[in-house]
Design an enzyme around this catalytic site. Structure first.
Site, short mmCIF file in Angstrom:
data_model
loop_
_atom_site.label_atom_id
_atom_site.label_comp_id
_atom_site.label_asym_id
_atom_site.label_seq_id
_atom_site.Cartn_x
_atom_site.Cartn_y
_atom_site.Cartn_z
N TYR A 290 16.07 16.26 37.31
CA TYR A 290 17.36 16.05 37.97
C TYR A 290 18.45 16.91 37.35
CZ TYR A 290 21.96 13.97 38.63
OH TYR A 290 23.30 13.80 38.88
N THR B 110 27.49 16.79 37.11
CA THR B 110 27.24 15.71 36.15
C THR B 110 27.36 16.22 34.72
OG1 THR B 110 25.50 14.26 35.31
CG2 THR B 110 24.76 16.23 36.42
N ASP B 111 27.68 15.31 33.80
CA ASP B 111 27.70 15.68 32.38
C ASP B 111 26.29 15.95 31.84
OD1 ASP B 111 26.77 13.03 32.41
OD2 ASP B 111 28.24 12.29 30.97
N GLU B 112 25.26 15.53 32.61
CA GLU B 112 23.88 15.70 32.11
C GLU B 112 23.47 17.16 32.02
OE1 GLU B 112 20.94 13.26 33.89
OE2 GLU B 112 22.21 11.49 33.89
N LYS C 34 20.76 20.14 38.81
CA LYS C 34 22.24 20.11 38.88
C LYS C 34 22.80 21.30 38.09
CE LYS C 34 24.59 17.53 40.59
NZ LYS C 34 25.12 17.40 41.99
#
Ligand code: NAD
Ligand code: DAU
Length: 331
Positions: A147, A120-122, A151
């Site tokens: 979260y 993810t970009d997060e 990741k």
């Protein structure tokens, strides 16, 4: 080609299975999925006789080993994926996202199998609202939530296994997906199914937070491009230049569904809420030749609204419990 899809009964994984069956007739698909609350077996029902669905946990080496040994490529989607849930109870996030990815890595190392890790970009944290910058592969990792930190941890494990053990793995970091089969805890389907249920939509805070929306089929086309042409050890960012703030997206949904555009409630903001995500996908476009096809958010949302309106049996049984959980925390 034998493809092991972890998390294939979830939102993006199920769309990946459908996309693959439609576009890659040579692929033989096995789905490994723990069938958590986020899975919906009905998402795979139309194609269940064309795939193998194996219930199982990616953090369980015994469940993973034989399936990986029988594969040419593992596409690793399985994760706990919802930020709000990670704020309530981070423990399954650590187990599935970190230990699960470790378990897959050890199996692909043992058996010399190609892996693509979905991320993810997060992992990059967030950007200021008025910053012209976007995330690039050089942006330092700076995750905000339980979260996104798990990741980020999983990405770092993949990088280390590539460097230390020569594992043939690629990583992609994608922005916010939308489309059919997305769990109704997530922003867009939550609001669509609220309207369909006669419930006022819920906007966190002032709704100024920006997300970079991409249609799930564009994400999955990019994943196949990376599996086919990506260089082992490389990271590719996937995004379709779809930046919009939450208030604008919600007002567009309301307009498309024939409701007044102010028919929503402002509710408690998310703790640590990331302000803005934006992806620079130049590397994927120039090195591997990928282009998004669904760049019209209005058209994509109309299609998504039609899907939820036409598939009430898929989401209606979960609606009351999802809203009750949000109500407990004022959202
Ligand atoms: P989802 O929550 O809809 O689906 C996750 C799936 O993984 C479910 O079917 C669930 O049963 C399965 N799963 C969970 N724990 C498992 C375990 N221990 N073993 C086996 N299966 C397990 O998630 P999604 O939105 O489809 O996201 C898929 C992947 O894409 C995730 O890795 C997520 O981080 C990443 N991603 C999502 C987005 C997005 O916008 N949704 C954007 C970028 C990246
Ligand atoms: O950027 C990629 C990420 O996108 C993925 O890694 C995650 O798995 C995926 O869930 C998504 O994370 P977000 O937290 O951005 O998505 P979510 O749908 O939860 O929320 C999108 C935005 O909408 C966010 O700013 C919070 C806001 N929101 C969310 C809900 C559920 C609301 O305003 N109201 C809501 O009811």
């Amino acid at each position: 080609m034998r493809v092991l899809v972890t998390g294939g009964a979830g939102f993006i994984g199920a769309n990946f299975v459908h996309y693959t069956l439609a576009n890659r007739p040579e692929a033989r698909i096995t789905v490994l999925d723990a069938l958590t609350y986020a899975a919906n077996e009905a998402s795979l029902a139309p194609v269940i006789d064309r795939i193998r669905l194996v219930p199982g946990d990616v953090a369980d080496p015994e469940a993973v080993d034989g399936l990986v040994a029988d594969s040419d490529v593992v596409v690793h989607f399985a994760a706990e994926s919802h930020n709000d849930n990670s704020l309530r109870d981070p423990s399954p996030f650590v187990r599935t996202n970190v230990v699960g990815t470790f378990t897959i890595l050890e199996a692909v190392r043992r058996h010399g199998v190609r892996m693509h890790h979905i991320s993810t970009d997060e992992v990059y944290g967030d950007l200021e609202l008025d910053d012209p910058a976007k995330f690039t592969p050089q942006t330092p990792y700076n995750p905000s939530s339980p979260y996104s930190s798990t990741k980020a941890g999983s990405d770092l494990l993949v990088r280390a296994w590539v460097r230390s053990f020569g594992v043939h793995a690629t990583i992609s970091n994608c922005s916010n997906n939308y489309g059919p089969y997305q769990h109704i805890e997530k922003f867009i389907p939550r609001q669509i199914t609220n309207v369909l249920s006669g419930i006022r939509p819920k906007l966190y805070g002032a709704g100024e937070n920006v997300r970079d929306w991409i249609h799930v089929d564009d994400h999955n086309a990019a994943v196949w491009t990376i599996v086919d042409k990506g260089r082992p050890g490389e990271t590719y960012l996937i995004g379709a230049d779809g930046e919009r703030n939450n208030k604008d997206v919600l007002e567009l949904i309301l307009e498309l569904m024939g409701k007044p555009t102010d028919w929503y409630d402002r509710v408690t903001d998310r703790a640590g809420h990331d302000l803005r995500y934006a992806i620079d996908s130049t590397k994927l476009r120039t090195e591997l030749g990928w282009q998004p096809r669904y760049t019209d958010l209005r058209a994509g949302l109309r299609q998504t609204i039609d899907w939820y309106a036409g598939n009430r049996a898929w989401w209606e049984p979960a609606k009351q419990a999802v809203e009750a959980r949000y109500a407990e925390v004022g959202q």
